[in-house]
Enzyme design. Structure first.
Site, short mmCIF file in Angstrom:
data_model
loop_
_atom_site.label_atom_id
_atom_site.label_comp_id
_atom_site.label_asym_id
_atom_site.label_seq_id
_atom_site.Cartn_x
_atom_site.Cartn_y
_atom_site.Cartn_z
N ASN A 1 45.89 17.55 50.39
CA ASN A 1 46.31 16.83 49.20
C ASN A 1 45.44 15.61 48.89
O ASN A 1 45.31 15.22 47.73
CB ASN A 1 47.78 16.39 49.38
CG ASN A 1 48.20 15.39 48.34
OD1 ASN A 1 48.31 15.70 47.16
ND2 ASN A 1 48.44 14.15 48.79
N TYR B 1 35.04 14.48 39.26
CA TYR B 1 36.41 14.85 39.61
C TYR B 1 36.75 16.24 39.07
O TYR B 1 37.27 17.10 39.79
CB TYR B 1 37.38 13.80 39.05
CG TYR B 1 38.83 14.07 39.34
CD1 TYR B 1 39.40 13.69 40.54
CD2 TYR B 1 39.64 14.72 38.40
CE1 TYR B 1 40.75 13.93 40.81
CE2 TYR B 1 40.97 14.96 38.66
CZ TYR B 1 41.53 14.56 39.86
OH TYR B 1 42.86 14.81 40.12
N LYS C 1 37.56 19.67 41.32
CA LYS C 1 38.85 20.36 41.27
C LYS C 1 38.68 21.81 40.82
O LYS C 1 39.41 22.70 41.26
CB LYS C 1 39.81 19.61 40.36
CG LYS C 1 40.20 18.23 40.88
CD LYS C 1 40.84 18.29 42.26
CE LYS C 1 41.35 16.94 42.72
NZ LYS C 1 42.01 17.00 44.04
N THR D 1 51.30 8.01 39.18
CA THR D 1 50.97 7.63 40.55
C THR D 1 49.85 6.59 40.50
O THR D 1 49.12 6.49 39.50
CB THR D 1 50.48 8.84 41.36
OG1 THR D 1 49.29 9.37 40.74
CG2 THR D 1 51.54 9.93 41.43
#
Length: 282
Positions: free
Chosen positions: A93, A170, A174, A205
């Site tokens: 994660n 990023y 992914k 978050t």
């Protein structure tokens, strides 16, 4: 009634905050023994202490590791097996979204390399050492434990959609996680080792909120969210629980979207938010 992960052993990276924190607590509530892995050891230790206080029948241990270092990941997997006897669930994660990550013209090579080191190599190493451990799992039908295991890799909705507000390294990392997970799922399917990616939508978050550090940036995202709100980490944890448990026993090689409908949206929904966000488990 036994929990959905009763007597299973789970290793969760990035367990000190966000999705990792919520998943650690949720997995423990369903009967799993949990090794909490984080670069911030104090944060992971706080979550482990909370788990032990709230769920005394399970075991929780925290350890420090940098998922960008292969030796750290191997040591974490070895510790899980040494501490709890086996490894049934690996939740890769941990990840980063660097504030200097931009488009192809402006992203520096050092930012690209750092992002790939953590978000892609870290997941690869997590899969590698989890597979080695899961191959050794004995079958114990009396305890409901099965050979093999479940590996869950955190990807993102940006692995499925292009973003006009660029974060190229990023997004590329992914997307690579999705491709790697699919291939590993096919290679190891006959061993009873399931691999799936989970693709969160924009979440409330610290990882994303630190990136969306102005009202303008947040509002630009919000207008595209069909439910009219950012997701919560606990909602991703519930998706991860499904993938970790036997409820998903015939599920492998998937890109599991938990994105509030974002990746299926063409015309932005209107009106008030349809659902109130759930309460955190922390």
């Amino acid at each position: 009634m036994p929990g959905r992960l009763q007597n299973r052993v789970a290793l969760i990276t990035g367990a000190g905050s966000g999705i990792g924190l919520e998943s650690s607590i949720l997995f423990a509530s369903e009967g799993a023994h949990v090794l909490l892995v984080d670069l911030n050891l104090a944060a992971a230790e706080r979550v482990a202490a909370l788990i032990q206080e709230r769920y005394p029948n399970v075991k929780a241990k925290a350890t420090k590791a940098d998922v960008g270092k292969e030796a750290d990941i191997k040591a974490a997997v070895d510790l899980a097996v040494e501490s709890f006897g086996r490894l049934d669930v690996m939740f890769n994660n941990a990840g980063i979204m660097h504030p200097e990550d931009d488009n192809a013209l402006n992203t520096e090579e050092k930012i690209w390399d750092l992002t790939m080191q953590i978000n892609l190599k870290g997941v690869w190493w997590g899969c590698k050492y989890a597979i080695q451990a899961m191959r050794k799992n004995p079958t114990d039908e009396s305890k409901g434990l099965h050979v093999g295991g479940s590996i869950i890799n955190t990807a993102s909705f940006v692995a499925l959609l292009g973003a006009a507000t660029p974060q190229l390294a990023y997004t590329a990392s992914k997307g690579a996680v999705l491709a790697m997970t699919r291939e590993l799922a096919m290679v190891h399917a006959r061993e009873g080792i399931r691999l799936n990616s989970i693709c969160p939508g924009p979440l409330k978050t610290p990882l994303l909120m630190d990136f969306l550090n102005t009202a303008e940036k947040r509002d630009r995202r919000m207008v595209h969210l069909p439910m009219g709100r950012f997701g919560e980490a606990v909602e991703i944890a519930k998706g991860a629980l499904f993938l970790a448990s036997d409820e998903s026993s015939y599920v492998t090689g998937t890109d599991f979207k938990v994105d509030g409908g974002l990746s299926s949206c063409y015309v932005t929904a209107t009106g008030e938010p349809a659902l109130a966000p759930p309460t955190s488990l922390a």
